[in-house]
Design a protein around this motif. Structure first.
Motif: not given
Length: 334
Positions: A327-334
């Motif tokens: 989830e954190d990796a997804y948030l960082a890619r936004r």
């Protein structure tokens, strides 16, 4: 005073049914194997617990020997389970057997436990096609569960006795062995500042409050008949609605991150196309819900929080639902 017997009465559906009936003035006997699973509310309402194994023929005969106005079977999973009741049905005024929407199939033969999600094209009525029955008793599998339920239904419905088959969906309430709301509650307890919701949070899978199932049980007890009835809540919340209900109840603020695809952000109600049960047949015989999902879920959320991170279901749920790194990796890619 009408008399009811609830088999499997210490489980979520059984205990709710017993409590509803006892509070409505019924004499109620509840069976189960562990008296420690009987909630205080049942004792306070006057229900009587009998230690009995549902699948022990002699024990079952002892419980049912005197007959009853209503028999509620919350532990009927196979054809053999259903057949064990047949010798005792002449002494029973009405039977309520809990089944599941897992029996339904769409036009392509897909069911809720299929690899590919079914598409029913609208609310599911009781005359929707079902799986072919399985008579092997192997119900502890994705394919076997629904098929064995169909077999159990057929045995009872073909008995000629007044049997009401109640098909429930995503049951919730206090006392659940693995409350699905844990998916969001744990995120609150872990202090997550964002909640990811797959498919933009629009997935839904019609929930059934145990209290609403119990309301229908009382109706079929008072109006015997041979029929199949869907039972669910009057509202159909999306995953986003349920995430908000948990956050609001716990006064927690987080960002709702709507994920277009199916990962990350999966949750127990991430069903697309969504599933809704048609409730008109139940309503036609007098069913009136105890409340909506939104109205009834609060005490369940509170009870889940009370257990904290060491809840008995924490290990059963596992960590796959709580992949915060993804989830954190997804948030960082936004």
């Amino acid at each position: 005073m009408p008399h009811a017997i609830v088999l499997g009465g210490t489980g979520l559906l059984g205990r709710a049914s017993a409590l509803r009936l006892a509070r409505a003035g019924w004499s109620v006997v509840v069976t189960g194997r562990d008296p420690g699973h009987v909630p205080d509310a049942l004792d306070e309402a006057g229900a009587r617990f009998v230690s009995s194994d549902r699948r022990d023929a002699a024990a079952l005969a002892d419980v049912l020997r005197g007959g009853a106005d209503l028999l509620v079977d919350a532990y009927c999973f196979t054809a053999d389970d259903a057949r064990s009741l047949l010798p005792h049905l002449p002494g029973i005024g009405s039977v309520a057997m809990f089944s599941s929407k897992a029996v339904y199939v769409d036009a392509d033969g897909r069911h809720i436990n299929s690899t590919e999600r079914p598409d029913f094209g609208g609310p599911v009525t009781e005359d929707t096609a079902t799986l072919e029955p399985a008579w092997d008793g192997r119900y502890r599998s994705r394919d076997g569960y629904g098929r064995n339920k169909v077999a159990a239904e057929r045995v009872l419905l073909e008995s000629g006795h007044p049997v009401s088959v109640l098909r429930a969906s995503k049951v919730h309430g206090e006392g659940a062995a693995l409350p699905r709301e844990w998916h969001f509650v744990r995120r609150v307890l872990d202090g997550r500042r964002a909640v990811l919701l797959a498919h933009d949070g629009r997935g839904f899978d019609h929930p059934t409050a145990a209290a609403n199932a119990a309301a229908l049980v009382q109706v079929v007890g008072e109006s015997p008949g041979r029929r199949v009835l869907n039972i669910a809540d009057p509202d159909v919340p999306t995953g986003r609605d349920i995430a908000r209900a948990v956050a609001n109840r716990l006064e927690h603020e987080w960002e709702e991150v709507l994920v277009p695809g199916d990962a990350p952000g999966w949750h127990p109600w991430d069903v697309v196309p969504g599933i809704t049960l048609d409730l008109r047949a139940a309503e036609a015989i007098g069913y009136r819900p105890a409340g909506t999902y939104a109205e009834l879920i609060g005490p369940t959320i509170d009870s889940v929080v009370a257990f904290g991170l060491d809840a008995p279901w924490a290990q059963k749920a596992g960590d796959t639902d709580f992949d915060y790194a993804a989830e954190d990796a997804y948030l960082a890619r936004r």
